[in-house]
Structures are given as C-alpha cells and as structure tokens.
Design a protein around this motif. Structure first.
Motif, short mmCIF file in Angstrom:
data_model
loop_
_atom_site.label_atom_id
_atom_site.label_comp_id
_atom_site.label_asym_id
_atom_site.label_seq_id
_atom_site.Cartn_x
_atom_site.Cartn_y
_atom_site.Cartn_z
N ARG A 37 -3.54 -4.07 1.83
CA ARG A 37 -3.79 -4.35 0.41
C ARG A 37 -3.89 -2.68 -0.38
O ARG A 37 -4.02 -1.91 1.14
CB ARG A 37 -5.43 -4.63 0.51
CG ARG A 37 -6.11 -3.91 1.72
CD ARG A 37 -6.95 -3.54 1.53
NE ARG A 37 -8.31 -2.47 2.27
CZ ARG A 37 -8.10 -1.19 2.88
NH1 ARG A 37 -6.66 -0.49 2.25
NH2 ARG A 37 -8.62 -0.91 3.62
N GLU A 38 -4.04 -2.61 -1.19
CA GLU A 38 -4.54 -1.39 -1.74
C GLU A 38 -5.26 -1.18 -2.38
O GLU A 38 -5.91 -1.99 -3.45
CB GLU A 38 -3.10 -1.25 -2.80
CG GLU A 38 -3.32 0.30 -3.58
CD GLU A 38 -2.26 0.22 -4.60
OE1 GLU A 38 -0.76 -0.02 -4.23
OE2 GLU A 38 -2.02 0.36 -5.29
N THR A 95 -6.16 -4.24 -5.19
CA THR A 95 -5.00 -4.76 -4.87
C THR A 95 -3.94 -5.16 -3.60
O THR A 95 -3.86 -4.53 -2.83
CB THR A 95 -3.64 -3.98 -5.68
OG1 THR A 95 -4.36 -3.50 -6.79
CG2 THR A 95 -2.02 -4.31 -6.62
N PRO A 97 -0.05 -5.69 -2.86
CA PRO A 97 1.79 -5.51 -3.55
C PRO A 97 1.78 -6.80 -3.40
O PRO A 97 2.22 -7.92 -2.00
CB PRO A 97 1.87 -4.66 -2.43
CG PRO A 97 0.58 -4.31 -2.01
CD PRO A 97 -0.31 -5.33 -1.68
N PRO A 103 2.20 -8.16 -8.76
CA PRO A 103 1.09 -8.08 -7.36
C PRO A 103 -0.61 -8.18 -8.24
O PRO A 103 -0.53 -8.69 -8.98
CB PRO A 103 1.14 -6.49 -7.26
CG PRO A 103 1.96 -5.62 -8.68
CD PRO A 103 2.88 -6.61 -9.06
N THR A 105 -4.37 -7.67 -8.36
CA THR A 105 -5.65 -7.21 -8.78
C THR A 105 -6.77 -7.72 -9.04
O THR A 105 -7.10 -8.50 -9.87
CB THR A 105 -5.36 -6.26 -9.46
OG1 THR A 105 -4.10 -5.05 -8.46
CG2 THR A 105 -7.00 -4.79 -9.22
N ARG B 17 3.54 1.70 -6.63
CA ARG B 17 2.49 0.90 -7.20
C ARG B 17 2.97 -0.19 -7.00
O ARG B 17 3.35 -0.87 -7.41
CB ARG B 17 1.87 1.63 -8.53
CG ARG B 17 1.47 2.89 -7.90
CD ARG B 17 0.04 3.40 -7.09
NE ARG B 17 -0.91 2.64 -7.56
CZ ARG B 17 -2.02 3.43 -7.77
NH1 ARG B 17 -2.13 4.88 -8.11
NH2 ARG B 17 -3.24 2.30 -7.96
N GLY B 18 2.02 -1.06 -6.16
CA GLY B 18 1.93 -3.12 -5.93
C GLY B 18 2.94 -3.78 -5.65
O GLY B 18 3.59 -4.94 -5.47
#
Lengths: 154, 74
Positions: A37-38, A95, A97, A103, A105, B17-18
C-alpha cells in the motif's frame, strides 16, 4: 480490466496485485496476508486484518510522512492485537498499486499509536476493516496469490 | 548486526506510481525470518538496504524511502 461482475453487471474489481503470506509477529503461529500500500509515495507492506479497525500506521512510518496536523481528526484509544494504546486518528489517501488494471486510491481512517520515549512498536502496519477495507471491494485468490480490488460505487 | 547498506553505491530512480514494486512481495515471501527487527528496502527482487531505524534506512537509500518497498521484518 474488469474482473468479476456484480449482479447488476458492473465490475467488482478493476485492479489486481500480488499478496504474500508472512508472520506479522515473532512467535506467531499463523501467517497473515500482506499487500503493498502506498501513502504519499511511500510504499510499504501491510497486513490485511478484517478483524481489526482502521489503517494502523507504524509510528516510524507515520513520522516519515510528516502528517499534516489538519488531517488529525481526534485522539482515541485502540486495542490492537492485545496491545492497548492511545494514538491519533487521521484521514489519509491510500493507494493499492495494481500489477494489472488500475491502482485504487481511497480515503482511509488511520490510527497512529503514540509511543513512550525509546519504545519500539512491535506490530506491522495493518489494513483493518472499519474505516479502511470497508471502503473498497476486494477478493482474494489463495491459489494464485492475487488480491482483486475495486471502488465501492454508491 | 550490520547496518551497512546491502547496495550502497547505486542511486535509485523514483518508483513508478500506482504499480507494485517489482519483485518486492516475492522477496518478502521468500525471506521471512531474516533480518529480525529490522526495516528492509526491496526493489527489483533485491534487498537494497536494511537497518534498525527508518532514519538509517533512509540514509542508506540516499535520502529517500520512496525508491523501494519498505517492510519491517519479524
């Protein structure tokens, strides 16, 4: 990508990502499901805990995020895996991924435990149910070690 | 225990990212039980750095934690 469909025909999941089983604590007899997780560009592993609440953010990681004081909602006390602790509640964008698809969020309620001087938090970060996982759709394939996820449409 | 970087000389570009960090979850699945109590930084299926504090891990990574997947080992 559209994985699984609801009864109304809308996609249940729009992304997928790998998960792995790991022990969350030294001496644990059972493994937990960990995913990536971001938060604000910082990617970390977190254990999925449908029996727990909130996104439990490891205090050291929270320190690196330099949380905006305006994101703090209030203070609370929580029991996490038998450890009772006071901490701060925040609302944070998280987020998941995607290796396939998009992705995802979403806004999660996060709990950051408060530590005494020199104390080391023994638990990992968790994605709990209330305020976190209950805001997305997800399904787990234990054979392929894939988690499918998508937004909750209202 | 070592606090030296596992890959001290390389500079790492920001992550895409993602997208999941390449090889990171696989590495964690294969290396549980190693580096107990330490933070690790994983990317491209490799251990980039490990340390007992995030400050030290960040230093080993050249000043940013946002170049790898970060996990605390048990």
């Amino acid at each position: 990508v559209s994985r699984l469909l609801t009864a109304s025909g809308e996609p249940f999941a729009t992304g997928e990502a790998p998960w792995r089983a790991r022990y969350a604590l030294a001496g644990d007899g059972l493994t937990r499901l960990f995913v990536e997780r971001e938060i604000e560009g910082l990617v970390a592993a977190a254990a999925v805990d449908t029996g727990g609440a909130y996104l439990i953010l490891h205090p050291e990681l929270a320190g690196k995020l330099r949380l905006d004081p305006n994101t703090m909602l209030h203070r609370d006390r929580l029991v996490i895996r038998g450890i009772t602790r006071r901490g701060t509640i925040h609302r944070l964008p998280v987020t998941i991924p995607a290796v396939v698809g998009e992705p995802l969020t979403f806004e999660a309620t996060a709990f950051v435990p408060e530590l005494d001087d020199g104390e080391i938090w023994p638990l990992p970060s968790y994605l709990g149910w209330q305020g976190c996982l209950d805001r997305i759709r997800f399904a787990v394939d234990p054979m392929e070690e894939i988690v499918y996820f998508g937004a909750v449409s209202r | 225990m070592s606090t030296e970087s596992a890959n001290p000389k390389r500079e790492w570009p920001p992550l895409e990212r993602g997208k999941p960090v390449p090889g990171a979850m696989q590495w964690l699945g294969e290396h549980w039980g190693e580096y107990p109590g330490e933070w690790v930084a994983i990317r491209d299926g490799q251990l980039l750095a490990h340390a007992f504090t995030l400050d030290e891990l960040e230093r080993q990574l050249g000043g940013s934690l946002k170049v790898a997947l970060i996990a605390r080992m048990v």
